[in-house]
Design a protein around this motif. Structure first.
Motif, PDB file in Angstrom:
ATOM      1  N   GLU A 183       0.854  -1.112   0.290  1.00 21.16           N
ATOM      2  CA  GLU A 183       0.049  -0.325   0.445  1.00 21.16           C
ATOM      3  C   GLU A 183       1.091   0.923   0.138  1.00 21.16           C
ATOM      4  OE1 GLU A 183      -3.439   2.292   0.325  1.00 21.16           O
ATOM      5  OE2 GLU A 183      -3.127   0.132  -0.252  1.00 21.16           O
ATOM      6  N   TRP A 184       1.664   1.092   0.989  1.00 17.35           N
ATOM      7  CA  TRP A 184       3.005   2.112   0.786  1.00 17.35           C
ATOM      8  C   TRP A 184       3.458   2.579  -0.177  1.00 17.35           C
ATOM      9  CZ3 TRP A 184       7.687   2.464   0.334  1.00 17.35           C
ATOM     10  CH2 TRP A 184       8.767   4.260   0.954  1.00 17.35           C
ATOM     11  N   GLU A 185       3.843   1.576  -0.970  1.00 17.45           N
ATOM     12  CA  GLU A 185       4.621   1.569  -2.609  1.00 17.45           C
ATOM     13  C   GLU A 185       3.480   2.511  -2.934  1.00 17.45           C
ATOM     14  OE1 GLU A 185       8.235  -1.636  -2.242  1.00 17.45           O
ATOM     15  OE2 GLU A 185       5.945  -2.589  -2.788  1.00 17.45           O
ATOM     16  N   THR A 186       2.781   1.902  -3.584  1.00 22.84           N
ATOM     17  CA  THR A 186       1.746   2.077  -4.300  1.00 22.84           C
ATOM     18  C   THR A 186       1.347   3.490  -4.029  1.00 22.84           C
ATOM     19  OG1 THR A 186      -0.120   1.330  -3.135  1.00 22.84           O
ATOM     20  CG2 THR A 186       1.211   0.195  -4.587  1.00 22.84           C
ATOM     21  N   ARG A 187       1.476   4.434  -2.920  1.00 25.76           N
ATOM     22  CA  ARG A 187       0.568   5.697  -2.993  1.00 25.76           C
ATOM     23  C   ARG A 187       1.847   6.796  -3.097  1.00 25.76           C
ATOM     24  NH1 ARG A 187      -3.826   7.245  -1.377  1.00 25.76           N
ATOM     25  NH2 ARG A 187      -3.740   8.110   0.192  1.00 25.76           N
ATOM     26  N   ARG A 188       3.554   6.356  -3.526  1.00 19.80           N
ATOM     27  CA  ARG A 188       4.352   7.061  -3.915  1.00 19.80           C
ATOM     28  C   ARG A 188       3.889   7.010  -5.256  1.00 19.80           C
ATOM     29  NH1 ARG A 188       9.630   5.040  -2.102  1.00 19.80           N
ATOM     30  NH2 ARG A 188      10.385   7.493  -2.494  1.00 19.80           N
ATOM     31  N   GLY A 189       3.796   8.282  -5.387  1.00 18.28           N
ATOM     32  CA  GLY A 189       3.338   8.857  -6.907  1.00 18.28           C
ATOM     33  C   GLY A 189       2.761   8.014  -8.047  1.00 18.28           C
ATOM     34  N   LEU A 190       2.351   7.429  -7.815  1.00 20.85           N
ATOM     35  CA  LEU A 190       1.010   6.332  -8.132  1.00 20.85           C
ATOM     36  C   LEU A 190      -0.123   7.284  -8.866  1.00 20.85           C
ATOM     37  CD1 LEU A 190       0.472   4.761 -10.347  1.00 20.85           C
ATOM     38  CD2 LEU A 190      -0.151   2.688  -8.650  1.00 20.85           C
ATOM     39  N   PRO A 191      -0.866   8.323  -9.684  1.00 18.88           N
ATOM     40  CA  PRO A 191      -2.527   9.005  -9.800  1.00 18.88           C
ATOM     41  C   PRO A 191      -3.643   7.747  -9.543  1.00 18.88           C
ATOM     42  CG  PRO A 191      -0.788   9.235 -11.861  1.00 18.88           C
ATOM     43  CD  PRO A 191      -0.119   8.254 -10.706  1.00 18.88           C
TER      44      PRO A 191
END
Length: 325
Positions: A154-162
């Motif tokens: 979840e944290w990785e997808t919240r970094r930069g992904l519209p």
């Protein structure tokens, strides 16, 4: 760790990866190699350096001390320039063969490669039936193992992904998210040391991204890599470097061209070709931004960053609607 231990580690990095580790980064050796030592059942970094077999020590040093920082759509101005200026022209040039070949070098866990896949799939539907291959390589076997699975926290997808791309191209896998199969078929992860020989499939490439890795290498390694990059690019292909790497030795082998806030490099004589290639019309995706996500374990809160992302998406949609009308 004493000076001899640190010197041994620096020699391994230089010999195996072309990386120059300055004295000011000694703390990284102690911190990261200490954690790796405990994982391998050594009492300390010093014991690892002094007692580990050569091959185990080499691999431990490379895994612990190479940089794996990455995120989706890192440096957004690069992806905007790709979407508006570069990819339409590269796709137009590749249309006769219906084949698009891209290399994301030093790809870490693959967010850059999947960002490209999402952008191309969303903005250029013409290529859906093409032979699209995005090679994602990295020195670390550990991080490469994550690329083919396409699973991110979840944290990785919240970094930069519209949000609208998250909703279209990721599906739930327990507490994590996984890239949809169609894009995973485009992306192939593999281990590769850039200073070693390159595999035969890395040739006739339309686009190469070597971002934020050359700055860590010694001058000879940088020049050798850039010379080989020039040799495997198509005549109209493009190279993307990190923002701090665009003036280093070896870049004189290319023609440079700026689009907005991003600089691209191509083989000598390719600048005119890029300018004269007429792009076909691209209509950006008009999907509304997704609402903040909620998980079973916690309640999402709309942050300032969320509001800014929503505002950006609304502005893009409004601009795209004006063009359609």
């Amino acid at each position: 760790m004493d000076d001899a231990d640190v010197r041994k580690v620096r020699e391994i990095l230089f010999r195996r990866a072309g990386i120059e580790l300055g004295d000011q980064r000694r703390y990284l050796v102690v911190e990261r190699l200490g954690a790796m030592a405990r994982e391998l059942s050594y009492s300390s970094a010093a014991e690892l350096v002094q007692r580990a077999p050569k091959e185990q020590l080499d691999e431990a040093v490379l895994e612990a001390l190479t940089t794996h920082e990455t995120s989706f759509f890192r440096e957004p101005q690069v992806f905007e320039a790709l979407r508006v200026h570069v990819l339409p022209r590269l796709i137009a040039a590749a249309r006769p063969e219906r084949r698009l070949s891209i290399w994301s070098a030093a790809a870490s866990t693959g967010q850059e490669a999947y960002s490209l896949a999402m952008q191309i799939h969303a903005c250029f539907p013409e290529v859906h039936g093409w032979n699209v291959r995005i090679h994602a390589t990295d020195l670390s076997a550990r991080v490469v193992s994550k690329i083919d699975s396409g699973v991110y926290s979840e944290w990785e997808t919240r970094r930069g992904l519209p949000g609208h791309l998250h909703g279209r191209y990721l599906v739930r896998r327990g507490a994590d998210w996984q890239v949809v199969p169609e894009l995973r078929r485009w992306v192939r992860g593999s281990q590769l040391n850039l200073i070693d020989a390159w595999p035969s499939q890395l040739h006739s490439l339309d686009l190469i991204l070597v971002r934020n890795v050359l700055i860590y290498l010694h001058d000879g390694a940088r020049w050798s890599i850039l010379r080989r990059v020039r040799d495997v690019l198509k005549p109209k292909g493009r190279l993307v470097l990190g923002s701090s790497e665009t003036r280093m030795r070896g870049t004189e082998l290319f023609d440079a061209q700026r689009f907005g806030g991003a600089l691209f490099h191509g083989p000598p004589g390719s600048e005119d070709d890029l300018d004269q290639t007429r792009p076909f019309r691209v209509i950006p995706e008009l999907a509304a931004p997704r609402a903040p996500r909620r998980t079973q374990s916690s309640t999402s809160v709309t942050t300032t960053a969320d509001l800014e992302e929503i505002a950006r998406e609304l502005r893009r949609s409004a601009e795209a609607l004006k063009k359609v009308r």
